[in-house]
Design a protein around this motif. Structure first.
Motif, PDB file in Angstrom:
ATOM      1  N   LYS A 177       0.934   4.029  -3.066  1.00 55.44           N
ATOM      2  CA  LYS A 177       0.764   5.474  -2.854  1.00 55.44           C
ATOM      3  C   LYS A 177       1.952   6.239  -3.440  1.00 55.44           C
ATOM      4  N   ASN A 191       1.615   6.375  -7.172  1.00 56.17           N
ATOM      5  CA  ASN A 191       0.601   7.345  -7.588  1.00 56.17           C
ATOM      6  C   ASN A 191       1.135   8.772  -7.485  1.00 56.17           C
ATOM      7  N   ASP A 192       1.872   9.060  -6.425  1.00 52.41           N
ATOM      8  CA  ASP A 192       2.478  10.383  -6.279  1.00 52.41           C
ATOM      9  C   ASP A 192       3.484  10.648  -7.394  1.00 52.41           C
ATOM     10  N   LYS A 198       0.829  -1.209   0.000  1.00 57.28           N
ATOM     11  CA  LYS A 198       0.000   0.000   0.000  1.00 57.28           C
ATOM     12  C   LYS A 198       0.862   1.257   0.000  1.00 57.28           C
ATOM     13  N   GLU A 199       1.937   1.250   0.754  1.00 60.79           N
ATOM     14  CA  GLU A 199       2.848   2.393   0.767  1.00 60.79           C
ATOM     15  C   GLU A 199       3.508   2.579  -0.599  1.00 60.79           C
TER      16      GLU A 199
END
Length: 168
Positions: free
Chosen positions: A143, A146-147, A139-140
């Motif tokens: 993210k 996506n950033d 999950k990290e």
């Protein structure tokens, strides 16, 4: 056309070319970990070596060092840049930061996989705890990816201006 006849590269072109190489290396590491490949299937997985997670950790460290170097080049290039390069160069620090974080998270995922391989070799696997930890790591990383994509969109827009002005 000889090399003497070529126009010198703009600072932004050099940085863009370097970024393409860094991103290509990072994407290759990502694909080797997460994309389907026939070598991962049984019985091929017994014949060919699996993903070299330690190498991915080292590669991510190298990419992070190169991203810092690119950040220094951006700061230097800003003083020499033509006006149409400014948007591209101004978008780069956020992109390089996002690339750094993404590399950190991919490195953490590769290190977790390597640790799991070593635990399996020593018959010391605790799967219940490890599955939740792996989920958190993924999950990290998602993210961070996506950033990176969002920051990359601004870089692409700035690069489009550079290409348009240079060719026009």
């Amino acid at each position: 056309m000889s090399e003497k006849d070529e126009t010198p590269k703009l600072p932004s072109q050099v940085i863009f070319d370097n970024l393409k190489e860094l991103l290509r290396a990072k994407n290759t590491a990502h694909e080797s970990m997460f994309k389907f490949h026939w070598k991962k299937m049984w019985p091929f997985s017994l014949i060919w070596p699996q993903v070299d997670y330690e190498r991915i950790v080292r590669l991510m460290s190298e990419i992070r060092k190169n991203a810092i170097t690119q950040g220094n080049l951006v700061a230097e290039a800003n003083s020499k840049a033509k006006p149409f390069e400014k948007n591209f160069l101004n978008a780069l620090p956020a992109y390089l930061d996002a690339l750094d974080v993404s590399c950190q998270k991919l490195s953490a995922a590769a290190q977790w996989k390597q640790d799991m391989l070593q635990k399996k070799l020593h018959h010391d696997v605790k799967m219940v705890r490890d599955v939740s930890e792996w989920s958190k790591i993924l999950k990290e990383y998602e993210k961070a990816q996506n950033d990176l994509v969002r920051a990359g969109a601004l870089v692409q827009m700035g690069w489009g201006e550079v290409v348009q002005k240079k060719s026009g």
